[in-house]
Design a protein around this motif. Sequence first.
Motif, PDB file in Angstrom:
ATOM      1  N   GLY A 133       0.816  -1.210   0.000  1.00 33.66           N
ATOM      2  CA  GLY A 133       0.000   0.000   0.000  1.00 33.66           C
ATOM      3  C   GLY A 133       0.844   1.252   0.000  1.00 33.66           C
ATOM      4  O   GLY A 133       0.520   2.248  -0.685  1.00 33.66           O
ATOM      5  N   TRP A 134       1.947   1.207   0.729  1.00 34.11           N
ATOM      6  CA  TRP A 134       2.836   2.370   0.777  1.00 34.11           C
ATOM      7  C   TRP A 134       3.514   2.580  -0.568  1.00 34.11           C
ATOM      8  O   TRP A 134       3.671   3.716  -1.018  1.00 34.11           O
ATOM      9  N   ASP A 135       3.896   1.498  -1.230  1.00 31.11           N
ATOM     10  CA  ASP A 135       4.508   1.616  -2.559  1.00 31.11           C
ATOM     11  C   ASP A 135       3.548   2.276  -3.540  1.00 31.11           C
ATOM     12  O   ASP A 135       3.951   3.118  -4.360  1.00 31.11           O
ATOM     13  N   ALA A 136       2.275   1.887  -3.479  1.00 32.27           N
ATOM     14  CA  ALA A 136       1.279   2.513  -4.356  1.00 32.27           C
ATOM     15  C   ALA A 136       1.113   3.993  -4.020  1.00 32.27           C
ATOM     16  O   ALA A 136       0.980   4.835  -4.921  1.00 32.27           O
ATOM     17  N   ALA A 137       1.152   4.325  -2.726  1.00 35.41           N
ATOM     18  CA  ALA A 137       1.004   5.720  -2.313  1.00 35.41           C
ATOM     19  C   ALA A 137       2.173   6.568  -2.796  1.00 35.41           C
ATOM     20  O   ALA A 137       2.018   7.771  -3.056  1.00 35.41           O
ATOM     21  N   LEU A 138       3.356   5.955  -2.931  1.00 30.62           N
ATOM     22  CA  LEU A 138       4.524   6.710  -3.386  1.00 30.62           C
ATOM     23  C   LEU A 138       4.341   7.264  -4.793  1.00 30.62           C
ATOM     24  O   LEU A 138       4.934   8.292  -5.136  1.00 30.62           O
ATOM     25  N   VAL A 139       3.556   6.583  -5.607  1.00 29.28           N
ATOM     26  CA  VAL A 139       3.282   7.101  -6.952  1.00 29.28           C
ATOM     27  C   VAL A 139       2.542   8.433  -6.844  1.00 29.28           C
ATOM     28  O   VAL A 139       2.851   9.397  -7.562  1.00 29.28           O
ATOM     29  N   VAL A 164      13.792  22.031 -10.479  1.00 32.79           N
ATOM     30  CA  VAL A 164      14.315  20.956 -11.339  1.00 32.79           C
ATOM     31  C   VAL A 164      14.601  19.713 -10.507  1.00 32.79           C
ATOM     32  O   VAL A 164      14.238  18.589 -10.884  1.00 32.79           O
ATOM     33  N   LEU A 165      15.252  19.893  -9.359  1.00 32.32           N
ATOM     34  CA  LEU A 165      15.599  18.750  -8.507  1.00 32.32           C
ATOM     35  C   LEU A 165      14.353  18.064  -7.939  1.00 32.32           C
ATOM     36  O   LEU A 165      14.327  16.836  -7.779  1.00 32.32           O
ATOM     37  N   LEU A 166      13.319  18.833  -7.628  1.00 32.35           N
ATOM     38  CA  LEU A 166      12.075  18.238  -7.143  1.00 32.35           C
ATOM     39  C   LEU A 166      11.407  17.390  -8.224  1.00 32.35           C
ATOM     40  O   LEU A 166      10.858  16.316  -7.938  1.00 32.35           O
ATOM     41  N   MET A 167      11.462  17.851  -9.455  1.00 33.42           N
ATOM     42  CA  MET A 167      10.876  17.079 -10.549  1.00 33.42           C
ATOM     43  C   MET A 167      11.664  15.797 -10.806  1.00 33.42           C
ATOM     44  O   MET A 167      11.090  14.748 -11.127  1.00 33.42           O
ATOM     45  N   ILE A 168      12.983  15.865 -10.622  1.00 33.66           N
ATOM     46  CA  ILE A 168      13.803  14.657 -10.733  1.00 33.66           C
ATOM     47  C   ILE A 168      13.453  13.686  -9.610  1.00 33.66           C
ATOM     48  O   ILE A 168      13.333  12.472  -9.824  1.00 33.66           O
ATOM     49  N   ALA A 169      13.285  14.215  -8.393  1.00 32.55           N
ATOM     50  CA  ALA A 169      12.902  13.370  -7.253  1.00 32.55           C
ATOM     51  C   ALA A 169      11.562  12.701  -7.498  1.00 32.55           C
ATOM     52  O   ALA A 169      11.347  11.541  -7.116  1.00 32.55           O
ATOM     53  N   SER A 170      10.654  13.417  -8.143  1.00 34.85           N
ATOM     54  CA  SER A 170       9.329  12.847  -8.409  1.00 34.85           C
ATOM     55  C   SER A 170       9.433  11.615  -9.299  1.00 34.85           C
ATOM     56  O   SER A 170       8.732  10.616  -9.083  1.00 34.85           O
ATOM     57  N   LEU A 171      10.314  11.664 -10.280  1.00 34.75           N
ATOM     58  CA  LEU A 171      10.489  10.517 -11.175  1.00 34.75           C
ATOM     59  C   LEU A 171      10.996   9.300 -10.412  1.00 34.75           C
ATOM     60  O   LEU A 171      10.596   8.163 -10.692  1.00 34.75           O
ATOM     61  N   GLY A 172      11.878   9.520  -9.431  1.00 35.74           N
ATOM     62  CA  GLY A 172      12.385   8.415  -8.633  1.00 35.74           C
ATOM     63  C   GLY A 172      11.279   7.696  -7.881  1.00 35.74           C
ATOM     64  O   GLY A 172      11.213   6.455  -7.868  1.00 35.74           O
ATOM     65  N   TYR A 173      10.377   8.461  -7.262  1.00 32.67           N
ATOM     66  CA  TYR A 173       9.274   7.848  -6.513  1.00 32.67           C
ATOM     67  C   TYR A 173       8.291   7.135  -7.436  1.00 32.67           C
ATOM     68  O   TYR A 173       7.794   6.054  -7.109  1.00 32.67           O
ATOM     69  N   VAL A 174       7.999   7.740  -8.570  1.00 31.84           N
ATOM     70  CA  VAL A 174       7.060   7.117  -9.502  1.00 31.84           C
ATOM     71  C   VAL A 174       7.634   5.810 -10.056  1.00 31.84           C
ATOM     72  O   VAL A 174       6.929   4.784 -10.118  1.00 31.84           O
ATOM     73  N   ASP A 176       9.983   3.845  -8.683  1.00 32.84           N
ATOM     74  CA  ASP A 176      10.050   2.839  -7.619  1.00 32.84           C
ATOM     75  C   ASP A 176       8.662   2.307  -7.272  1.00 32.84           C
ATOM     76  O   ASP A 176       8.471   1.095  -7.109  1.00 32.84           O
ATOM     77  N   GLY A 177       7.693   3.221  -7.140  1.00 38.14           N
ATOM     78  CA  GLY A 177       6.345   2.792  -6.775  1.00 38.14           C
ATOM     79  C   GLY A 177       5.731   1.879  -7.819  1.00 38.14           C
ATOM     80  O   GLY A 177       5.209   0.800  -7.492  1.00 38.14           O
ATOM     81  N   LEU A 178       5.806   2.297  -9.082  1.00 37.22           N
ATOM     82  CA  LEU A 178       5.238   1.471 -10.149  1.00 37.22           C
ATOM     83  C   LEU A 178       6.023   0.175 -10.314  1.00 37.22           C
ATOM     84  O   LEU A 178       5.438  -0.886 -10.574  1.00 37.22           O
ATOM     85  N   GLY A 179       7.349   0.248 -10.156  1.00 37.84           N
ATOM     86  CA  GLY A 179       8.171  -0.946 -10.305  1.00 37.84           C
ATOM     87  C   GLY A 179       7.810  -2.015  -9.292  1.00 37.84           C
ATOM     88  O   GLY A 179       7.678  -3.199  -9.638  1.00 37.84           O
ATOM     89  N   ARG A 180       7.606  -1.617  -8.036  1.00 37.59           N
ATOM     90  CA  ARG A 180       7.260  -2.597  -7.004  1.00 37.59           C
ATOM     91  C   ARG A 180       5.831  -3.103  -7.153  1.00 37.59           C
ATOM     92  O   ARG A 180       5.531  -4.223  -6.744  1.00 37.59           O
ATOM     93  N   SER A 183       6.150  -5.554 -10.427  1.00 36.63           N
ATOM     94  CA  SER A 183       7.044  -6.706 -10.367  1.00 36.63           C
ATOM     95  C   SER A 183       7.384  -7.049  -8.924  1.00 36.63           C
ATOM     96  O   SER A 183       7.873  -6.186  -8.170  1.00 36.63           O
ATOM     97  N   ARG A 184       7.159  -8.292  -8.569  1.00 35.42           N
ATOM     98  CA  ARG A 184       7.472  -8.744  -7.220  1.00 35.42           C
ATOM     99  C   ARG A 184       8.977  -8.729  -6.953  1.00 35.42           C
ATOM    100  O   ARG A 184       9.414  -8.510  -5.821  1.00 35.42           O
ATOM    101  N   GLY A 185       9.759  -8.908  -8.011  1.00 37.03           N
ATOM    102  CA  GLY A 185      11.203  -8.961  -7.844  1.00 37.03           C
ATOM    103  C   GLY A 185      11.914  -7.642  -8.041  1.00 37.03           C
ATOM    104  O   GLY A 185      13.149  -7.620  -8.136  1.00 37.03           O
ATOM    105  N   TYR A 186      11.176  -6.534  -8.120  1.00 38.56           N
ATOM    106  CA  TYR A 186      11.795  -5.227  -8.322  1.00 38.56           C
ATOM    107  C   TYR A 186      12.680  -4.902  -7.118  1.00 38.56           C
ATOM    108  O   TYR A 186      12.224  -4.875  -5.978  1.00 38.56           O
ATOM    109  N   GLY A 187      13.961  -4.649  -7.367  1.00 40.24           N
ATOM    110  CA  GLY A 187      14.880  -4.403  -6.267  1.00 40.24           C
ATOM    111  C   GLY A 187      15.618  -3.082  -6.339  1.00 40.24           C
ATOM    112  O   GLY A 187      16.457  -2.796  -5.481  1.00 40.24           O
ATOM    113  N   ALA A 188      15.312  -2.258  -7.331  1.00 36.24           N
ATOM    114  CA  ALA A 188      16.002  -0.968  -7.464  1.00 36.24           C
ATOM    115  C   ALA A 188      15.512   0.011  -6.406  1.00 36.24           C
ATOM    116  O   ALA A 188      14.446  -0.158  -5.808  1.00 36.24           O
TER     117      ALA A 188
END
Length: 236
Positions: A133-139, A164-174, A176-180, A183-188
Amino acid sequence: MVAGLGLLGMTVVSAFSFSVFSNLVVAGDATRTARAIGDHELLFRALTCGFLIVAVLDVVVAWALYVLLAPVDRNVALLSASLRVVYAAVFAAVLGHLLAAVRLLTDTTAQDAFDTRQVDAQALASVNAFKDGWDAALVIFGLHLLVLGHLVLRSGYIPRMLGVLLMIASLGYVVDGLGRCLSRGYGANVSGYTFVGEALLMVWLLWKGRHLPGRPATRRARGLVSRASSSAERLL
């Protein structure tokens, strides 16, 4: 200043909660996780309360950032704040899974109804449900940072580089959230490298928050009042 202090409080409390969580929860090992939670029930409940405090502070920060950035574009600032509030609501809701896990491991009724292995497995499943649930919320949180970065870029009174840095940070959360979620094996852990914008924004707010110039909307309002007064004097 309120936004900066809220972000600082969230950093301290979440660091404690995540540290305890990672020490008590052993991924894929229901027996060790159940034993750790059962032996440290109060500590596990404390970390859950810490997460709840973080969710509440998220709402406070959402309000403070809205007040700060509403002069740029009130509708977009409202969207940014709403996304953060929705994220906080989802995060607070999934905390129920952590309370369910500790209740399973400490409630004699559950222990009488199921054998030890079943109780341990159900407790770990509840913990995993919290993480999902937290991973989904991160998106949602990532989308909030994207809109927030856009507002910072347009503000004129906050350094554009922070936007600019905040927009880059947003991509990281999106990512990671979508990856987890996909995919059950997402480890990044992309957000572990892109969070710099959040940290710098907190520092900037604490450093410059008390010395910000008058907001554009305030200056425009004063100009309108001045012109209206001049027109009234000419009429009189």
